[in-house]
Design an enzyme around this catalytic site. Structure first.
Site, PDB file in Angstrom:
ATOM      1  CG  ASP A  47      -5.172  -7.433  -5.968  1.00 52.23           C
ATOM      2  OD1 ASP A  47      -5.592  -8.464  -6.510  1.00 52.23           O
ATOM      3  OD2 ASP A  47      -5.630  -6.308  -6.212  1.00 52.23           O
ATOM      4  CG  HIS A  97      -2.734  -0.266  -8.210  1.00 50.70           C
ATOM      5  ND1 HIS A  97      -2.535   0.916  -7.545  1.00 50.70           N
ATOM      6  CD2 HIS A  97      -3.970  -0.700  -7.839  1.00 50.70           C
ATOM      7  CE1 HIS A  97      -3.586   1.189  -6.790  1.00 50.70           C
ATOM      8  NE2 HIS A  97      -4.472   0.212  -6.946  1.00 50.70           N
TER       9      HIS A  97
END
Length: 411
Positions: free
Chosen positions: A86, A160
């Site tokens: 990430d 996300h």
């Protein structure tokens, strides 16, 4: 001093791809990188095989073969694989991680120096930071360069990414809204040429940001207007069928490279039974705004919603210190069943920040590589996973020594 006029331009590396790159060296690097000697125009073979072999440093390598649209399985014989977790809008940390892995130049030119390396980024580029589009732009530029050198760059979408396409902007940094507004202006200056504007954004976004800060106004109502402009811009870019959502639609949710499977949260047996290619296709169609109730669901639940969906699952990445032995054995059994069903040796996931850094479990059949490197998360030092010749290891920083690296041999 007046700000430098902003205009649309492509980064130099997309205009001139070097036909031979010299190996990129770090004086304090922690790993011996694969050869970066390049072969001109060694692209990807999509959905078909190619018997033409490439010779690099005396080693004969077959071309990379990609199956599925978006990519679902990749055959990359003999390639070094780098996996990055990430990034959450932190462009500086993203560049540092890629430089540390030996695939990005450190001269500020954003050049691919990884030769025939395959890079896999595990999603969650969006939210919590202010350089989200710039990171996506950088990866797109690197993919163009990598393909010209016999390598490749792949991305998988995380929760996300899917949240933003749904219109859930709860975790967007204020700078992220500003970047969206800036990028739409940049796109207009590029006469709405998406490829030119998008690929070139990583090279010019810093100037846009600096110019914006010079023009900042402390008057509250004006700042409210700016925020509304950013929200509208983000909605235009990321709604299903929007240009940035359509860019994300090019990427898979689950990707298998050789005998390794990559996903953001975790792959479970019922996902494999449902069909990995089907999952990737449904998410892609939804992001492109092509889904209908009679065709594909508007929001592919099995991939994007619920605690056991592909992008949300934390089954393999959670802390097991508070679990009983039978619960741990159950998780290991589910992982083993999943890997057998998909024909993989190991799985690599992100999603859950690991305070101890990149690590593995269950005889290293699961690797957890989200280290929370973004300044919007844990602001930790970047770490990446290297897979080469049956060996997997964490590259922790330029300053580490070989003895500190975790190495697992699968051969």
């Amino acid at each position: 001093m007046a700000p430098v006029p902003l205009r649309c331009s492509l980064p130099p590396q997309t205009l001139y791809l070097r036909t031979q790159q010299q190996p990129h060296k770090f004086s304090d690097a922690v790993c011996c990188c694969a050869s970066t000697a390049s072969t001109p125009q060694q692209g990807l073979s999509k959905n078909r095989s190619n018997n033409t072999e490439t010779v690099v440093a005396g080693v004969s390598l077959k071309p990379i073969v990609v199956n599925g649209d978006p990519p679902t399985s990749v055959s990359a014989p003999g390639r070094r694989i780098i996996a990055v977790g990430d990034l959450h809008g932190d462009l500086d940390k993203a560049r540092y991680a890629l430089q540390m892995a030996g695939i990005l130049s450190s001269d500020g030119q954003d050049l691919w120096v990884g030769g025939q390396t395959v890079l896999v980024q595990l999603g969650d580029i969006l939210d919590r930071g202010e350089d989200e589009i710039a990171i996506l732009s950088l990866l797109k530029s690197l993919n163009i360069q990598a393909k010209a050198n016999g390598g490749a760059v792949f991305q998988v979408n995380g929760n996300h990414e899917t949240m933003n396409v749904e219109g859930d902007f709860r975790y967007v940094d204020s700078g992220g809204f500003d970047e969206c507004a800036d990028f739409l202006e940049h796109l207009e200056m590029c006469d709405h040429n998406w490829e030119e504007a998008f690929v070139g954004w990583a090279g010019v976004s810093k100037r846009w940001k600096e110019d914006r800060k010079v023009q900042q106004n402390s008057w509250g109502p004006w700042n409210l207007v700016k925020r509304q402009k950013g929200v509208i811009a983000r909605s235009v870019l990321l709604r299903p069928g929007g240009p940035l959502a359509s860019e994300l639609a090019r990427h898979a949710v689950v990707l298998k490279v050789n005998d390794w499977v990559f996903c953001h949260g975790g792959l479970l047996p019922h996902h494999v039974e449902y069909g990995i290619e089907r999952i990737n296709r449904e998410v892609s169609y939804w992001m492109e705004g092509l889904g209908t109730e009679d065709d594909y669901p508007q929001i592919p639940f099995i991939a994007t919603r619920g605690y056991d969906s592909v992008v949300w699952s934390r089954l393999y990445s959670r802390d097991t210190s508070d679990l009983d032995d039978y619960q741990i054995n159950q998780i290991e059994s589910i992982l083993r069943e999943t890997l057998q069903a998909v024909g993989a040796k190991a799985m690599v996931v992100g999603h859950t920040p690991q305070v101890t850094g990149v690590n593995c479990d269950f005889n290293c059949s699961i690797w957890r590589i989200d280290v929370g490197m973004s300044s919007g998360v844990l602001d930790s030092r970047p770490e990446v996973l290297e897979i080469r010749e049956g060996r997997a290891r964490a590259i922790r920083s330029k300053r580490d020594v070989h003895s500190e690296l975790q190495v697992v041999d699968y051969t």
